[in-house]
Every structure is written in structure tokens, then in C-alpha cells.
Design a protein around this motif. Structure first.
Motif, short mmCIF file in Angstrom:
data_model
loop_
_atom_site.label_atom_id
_atom_site.label_comp_id
_atom_site.label_asym_id
_atom_site.label_seq_id
_atom_site.Cartn_x
_atom_site.Cartn_y
_atom_site.Cartn_z
N TRP A 55 68.44 22.34 49.57
CA TRP A 55 67.51 22.75 48.53
C TRP A 55 68.11 23.84 47.64
N ARG A 56 68.75 24.83 48.25
CA ARG A 56 69.29 25.96 47.48
C ARG A 56 70.35 25.50 46.49
N VAL A 57 71.12 24.49 46.83
CA VAL A 57 72.16 23.97 45.93
C VAL A 57 71.52 23.34 44.68
N THR A 58 70.30 22.82 44.82
CA THR A 58 69.66 22.10 43.71
C THR A 58 68.74 22.97 42.86
N THR A 59 68.37 24.14 43.31
CA THR A 59 67.41 24.95 42.56
C THR A 59 68.10 26.05 41.76
N GLU A 60 67.47 26.43 40.67
CA GLU A 60 67.97 27.55 39.87
C GLU A 60 67.29 28.85 40.27
N GLU A 61 66.33 28.79 41.20
CA GLU A 61 65.58 29.99 41.57
C GLU A 61 66.25 30.84 42.65
N MET A 62 67.17 30.26 43.40
CA MET A 62 67.89 31.00 44.44
C MET A 62 69.29 31.32 43.95
N ILE A 63 69.64 32.59 43.98
CA ILE A 63 70.93 33.04 43.48
C ILE A 63 71.71 33.67 44.62
N ALA A 64 72.89 33.17 44.86
CA ALA A 64 73.76 33.66 45.94
C ALA A 64 74.45 34.94 45.49
N ILE A 65 74.59 35.88 46.42
CA ILE A 65 75.32 37.13 46.18
C ILE A 65 76.66 37.00 46.89
N GLU A 66 77.73 37.08 46.13
CA GLU A 66 79.08 36.93 46.68
C GLU A 66 79.88 38.20 46.41
N LEU A 67 80.59 38.67 47.41
CA LEU A 67 81.48 39.82 47.24
C LEU A 67 82.72 39.38 46.46
N LYS A 68 83.06 40.11 45.41
CA LYS A 68 84.28 39.79 44.66
C LYS A 68 85.52 39.98 45.52
N SER A 69 85.52 41.00 46.35
CA SER A 69 86.72 41.36 47.12
C SER A 69 87.12 40.30 48.14
N SER A 70 86.14 39.64 48.77
CA SER A 70 86.46 38.68 49.84
C SER A 70 85.93 37.28 49.58
N HIS A 71 85.09 37.13 48.56
CA HIS A 71 84.41 35.87 48.23
C HIS A 71 83.45 35.43 49.33
N LYS A 72 83.01 36.37 50.16
CA LYS A 72 82.01 36.08 51.18
C LYS A 72 80.62 36.12 50.53
N MET A 73 79.79 35.13 50.83
CA MET A 73 78.42 35.11 50.34
C MET A 73 77.59 35.93 51.34
#
Length: 186
Positions: A55-73
Motif C-alpha cells: 500500500w505504501r508504495v502506491t500512495t502519495e500520503e506516506m512519505i519515507a524518511i531516508e538518511l542521506k549518510s547511509s540511505h537507511k529508511m
């Protein structure tokens, strides 16, 4: 190669759409009882997280937070569309990343963007027992508008009786263009 749809960037974070490769990182925090303690669901198992990610992949309402330094979500911001140019905001972060200012940084960026895009009002609801959440909202400039007593429940006790919960409602209005004031509003 997977392409990422970036919503916003900050000094330390990339705010983007979810992608299929986020499964393990999402599982880390949605399976943590302390992280989901104030959510309307229990910790999720891997199979449930796989369904949630679809579901999260298809919706625009959920936004993932990713660290720039490690690319960990490391978490997510929910920005749900509501009537009258309003958004409902929510957030959830992996416990290992609490206390580093990531929630503040990501919320500030998305609030700024939403207001710039013409959003009139952003509100959030939280459990009064979740002091970290309402303290964050206050730090972000939200005002407490309501304290609803025993207005909802998500669980029942071992006897089948509902466990009533209170709700705080916080909101922040778009300040509008610099120098612009709405009559009657301070």
C-alpha cells in the motif's frame, strides 16, 4: 536500478516515496512494540509488513524518511489529504533514531512545502500520554485545539471491554504571504 521519487530534501534527510526495497527497514520499526505503542495496531509481523508496504508504495500520503549518510529508511511522515485545503499529519520513526531531531527536520520541510503549495491548515491527533508527540507538535508551532475525552478505542481488555483513549488535536495554519493578515486573526 530502482528510481526514487524525492519529495523534499534537508541537510541530513531525503523525504521520498516508498519503494519495494524498504521492507526490512519498515519491518524494523513496525514490529517494535515501543514504536507502535500509540498506534491503532499491534506490532506487525513480516507478512503484515509486506502487505503494508504494498500500500505504501502506491500512495502519495506516506512519505519515507531516508538518511542521506547511509540511505537507511528510518521512518515515515503521513500527509493525508482532507477537505478544505487541509492535511492530516502523522509520523513514526525507528526507535534507534529517536532524539536526533530527524522528526523535527522532516516535518518542518514538509510543512513548509505544504504551505508553499497552498495548504490552508495542517492538523495532527495524538494520545495525551504520548508526550514526545505533542511536544514535537508544539515545537513545530502547532497549537492544541482540543482534548477529546474517551473518544476512541483501538483495543479491548481480556474481558472484551473496550479500552477508551483520549485524543489531543493540534493544528497549524498557513501564515500566508509575508505582510498578509486575515481580518480577525492574530
Amino acid at each position: 536500478m530502482t528510481t526514487r521519487k524525492i519529495i523534499a530534501e534537508t541537510e541530513r534527510l531525503i523525504l521520498r516515496r516508498y519503494q519495494k526495497g524498504d521492507l526490512q527497514d519498515l519491518y524494523e520499526y513496525l514490529s517494535d512494540a515501543e514504536v507502535v505503542a500509540f498506534e491503532p495496531y499491534e506490532p506487525l509481523n513480516l507478512k503484515e509488513v509486506k502487505e503494508e508496504l504494498k500500500w505504501r508504495v502506491t500512495t502519495e500520503e506516506m512519505i519515507a524518511i531516508e538518511l542521506k549518510s547511509s540511505h537507511k529508511m528510518i521512518g515515515n511522515i503521513y500527509m493525508g489529504n482532507r477537505e478544505f485545503d487541509t492535511l492530516e499529519m502523522g509520523y513514526l520513526l525507528n526507535r534507534s533514531y529517536w532524539g536526533h531531531g530527524y522528526a523535527t527536520e522532516s516535518c518542518e520541510a514538509l510543512i513548509r512545502q505544504a504551505f508553499s503549495d497552498g495548504c490552508h491548515r495542517i492538523y495532527a491527533e495524538c494520545d495525551p500520554c504520548n508526550k514526545r508527540s505533542w511536544k514535537l507538535l508544539e515545537a513545530l508551532g502547532f497549537q492544541r485545539e482540543a482534548h477529546f475525552r474517551e473518544n476512541t478505542y483501538f483495543q479491548k481488555d481480556e474481558s472484551g471491554n473496550v479500552i477508551w483513549k483520549d485524543t489531543y488535536v493540534y493544528a497549524r495554519l498557513n501564515p500566508g504571504p509575508v505582510g498578509f493578515t486575515v481580518p480577525g486573526r492574530r
